[in-house]
Design a protein around this motif. Sequence first.
Motif, mmCIF file in Angstrom:
data_model
loop_
_atom_site.group_PDB
_atom_site.id
_atom_site.type_symbol
_atom_site.label_atom_id
_atom_site.label_comp_id
_atom_site.label_asym_id
_atom_site.label_seq_id
_atom_site.Cartn_x
_atom_site.Cartn_y
_atom_site.Cartn_z
ATOM 1 N N TRP A 25 -10.523 19.738 -0.250
ATOM 2 C CA TRP A 25 -11.045 18.956 0.872
ATOM 3 C C TRP A 25 -10.769 17.476 0.661
ATOM 4 O O TRP A 25 -10.455 16.751 1.616
ATOM 5 C CB TRP A 25 -12.538 19.186 1.058
ATOM 6 N N GLY A 26 -10.893 17.012 -0.559
ATOM 7 C CA GLY A 26 -10.597 15.611 -0.852
ATOM 8 C C GLY A 26 -9.148 15.272 -0.563
ATOM 9 O O GLY A 26 -8.842 14.231 0.012
ATOM 10 N N VAL A 27 -8.239 16.170 -0.943
ATOM 11 C CA VAL A 27 -6.817 15.952 -0.678
ATOM 12 C C VAL A 27 -6.569 15.898 0.829
ATOM 13 O O VAL A 27 -5.850 15.012 1.319
ATOM 14 C CB VAL A 27 -5.963 17.055 -1.344
ATOM 15 N N LEU A 28 -7.148 16.819 1.581
ATOM 16 C CA LEU A 28 -6.969 16.818 3.035
ATOM 17 C C LEU A 28 -7.526 15.548 3.670
ATOM 18 O O LEU A 28 -6.910 14.977 4.582
ATOM 19 C CB LEU A 28 -7.638 18.044 3.650
ATOM 20 N N LEU A 29 -8.673 15.089 3.198
ATOM 21 C CA LEU A 29 -9.251 13.870 3.742
ATOM 22 C C LEU A 29 -8.401 12.644 3.424
ATOM 23 O O LEU A 29 -8.242 11.753 4.260
ATOM 24 C CB LEU A 29 -10.679 13.671 3.222
ATOM 25 N N VAL A 30 -7.838 12.594 2.228
ATOM 26 C CA VAL A 30 -6.957 11.469 1.867
ATOM 27 C C VAL A 30 -5.713 11.474 2.742
ATOM 28 O O VAL A 30 -5.290 10.431 3.255
ATOM 29 C CB VAL A 30 -6.598 11.517 0.360
ATOM 30 N N ILE A 31 -5.122 12.645 2.942
ATOM 31 C CA ILE A 31 -3.928 12.745 3.792
ATOM 32 C C ILE A 31 -4.257 12.315 5.219
ATOM 33 O O ILE A 31 -3.501 11.557 5.845
ATOM 34 C CB ILE A 31 -3.357 14.174 3.754
ATOM 35 N N ALA A 32 -5.378 12.773 5.754
ATOM 36 C CA ALA A 32 -5.773 12.396 7.111
ATOM 37 C C ALA A 32 -6.044 10.896 7.214
ATOM 38 O O ALA A 32 -5.684 10.256 8.207
ATOM 39 C CB ALA A 32 -7.008 13.180 7.538
ATOM 40 N N THR A 33 -6.655 10.325 6.206
ATOM 41 C CA THR A 33 -6.942 8.891 6.200
ATOM 42 C C THR A 33 -5.664 8.079 6.163
ATOM 43 O O THR A 33 -5.500 7.118 6.925
ATOM 44 C CB THR A 33 -7.839 8.531 5.000
ATOM 45 N N SER A 38 -1.791 4.696 8.952
ATOM 46 C CA SER A 38 -0.393 4.398 9.273
ATOM 47 C C SER A 38 -0.153 4.361 10.781
ATOM 48 O O SER A 38 0.774 3.702 11.238
ATOM 49 C CB SER A 38 0.534 5.418 8.608
ATOM 50 N N ARG A 39 -0.986 5.058 11.554
ATOM 51 C CA ARG A 39 -0.855 5.050 13.016
ATOM 52 C C ARG A 39 -1.677 3.948 13.663
ATOM 53 O O ARG A 39 -1.676 3.816 14.880
ATOM 54 C CB ARG A 39 -1.283 6.397 13.595
ATOM 55 N N GLY A 40 -2.411 3.166 12.877
ATOM 56 C CA GLY A 40 -3.188 2.060 13.424
ATOM 57 C C GLY A 40 -4.514 2.460 14.032
ATOM 58 O O GLY A 40 -5.033 1.779 14.910
ATOM 59 N N GLU A 41 -5.086 3.560 13.582
ATOM 60 C CA GLU A 41 -6.351 4.029 14.147
ATOM 61 C C GLU A 41 -7.499 3.025 13.999
ATOM 62 O O GLU A 41 -8.286 2.885 14.936
ATOM 63 C CB GLU A 41 -6.747 5.371 13.542
ATOM 64 N N PRO A 42 -7.638 2.305 12.893
ATOM 65 C CA PRO A 42 -8.772 1.369 12.813
ATOM 66 C C PRO A 42 -8.715 0.301 13.905
ATOM 67 O O PRO A 42 -9.741 -0.054 14.480
ATOM 68 C CB PRO A 42 -8.634 0.745 11.424
ATOM 69 N N GLN A 43 -7.518 -0.184 14.222
ATOM 70 C CA GLN A 43 -7.393 -1.193 15.272
ATOM 71 C C GLN A 43 -7.727 -0.589 16.637
ATOM 72 O O GLN A 43 -8.394 -1.224 17.448
ATOM 73 C CB GLN A 43 -5.967 -1.775 15.300
ATOM 74 N N ARG A 44 -7.266 0.619 16.892
ATOM 75 C CA ARG A 44 -7.583 1.272 18.165
ATOM 76 C C ARG A 44 -9.072 1.477 18.307
ATOM 77 O O ARG A 44 -9.640 1.283 19.376
ATOM 78 C CB ARG A 44 -6.874 2.622 18.264
ATOM 79 N N TRP A 45 -9.708 1.885 17.219
ATOM 80 C CA TRP A 45 -11.155 2.111 17.248
ATOM 81 C C TRP A 45 -11.882 0.799 17.523
ATOM 82 O O TRP A 45 -12.817 0.755 18.327
ATOM 83 C CB TRP A 45 -11.609 2.705 15.922
ATOM 84 N N ALA A 46 -11.457 -0.290 16.868
ATOM 85 C CA ALA A 46 -12.098 -1.585 17.074
ATOM 86 C C ALA A 46 -11.908 -2.059 18.517
ATOM 87 O O ALA A 46 -12.835 -2.596 19.125
ATOM 88 C CB ALA A 46 -11.526 -2.616 16.100
ATOM 89 N N GLU A 47 -10.722 -1.847 19.069
ATOM 90 C CA GLU A 47 -10.474 -2.233 20.460
ATOM 91 C C GLU A 47 -11.351 -1.417 21.410
ATOM 92 O O GLU A 47 -11.895 -1.953 22.379
ATOM 93 C CB GLU A 47 -9.001 -2.040 20.801
#
Length: 66
Positions: A25-33, A38-47
Amino acid sequence: MIWILVCLSKADLVYFWPMWVAGPWGVLLVIATIGGLSRGEPQRWAEKQASRQARRQERRRRRGGY
């Protein structure tokens, strides 16, 4: 927690079996993170959050409050 309780009850360190559950599960979570970063999700979430906040403030202003 169960592993810690077993170790405490035996007064000895036993084989760390939770790694077989937490590890994959840790490996899957790291890969997803990494993928999300890399796709810029934190910026999209903040917007999206800023947009929601602006809409809330606009609704409050229209109602005569805040």
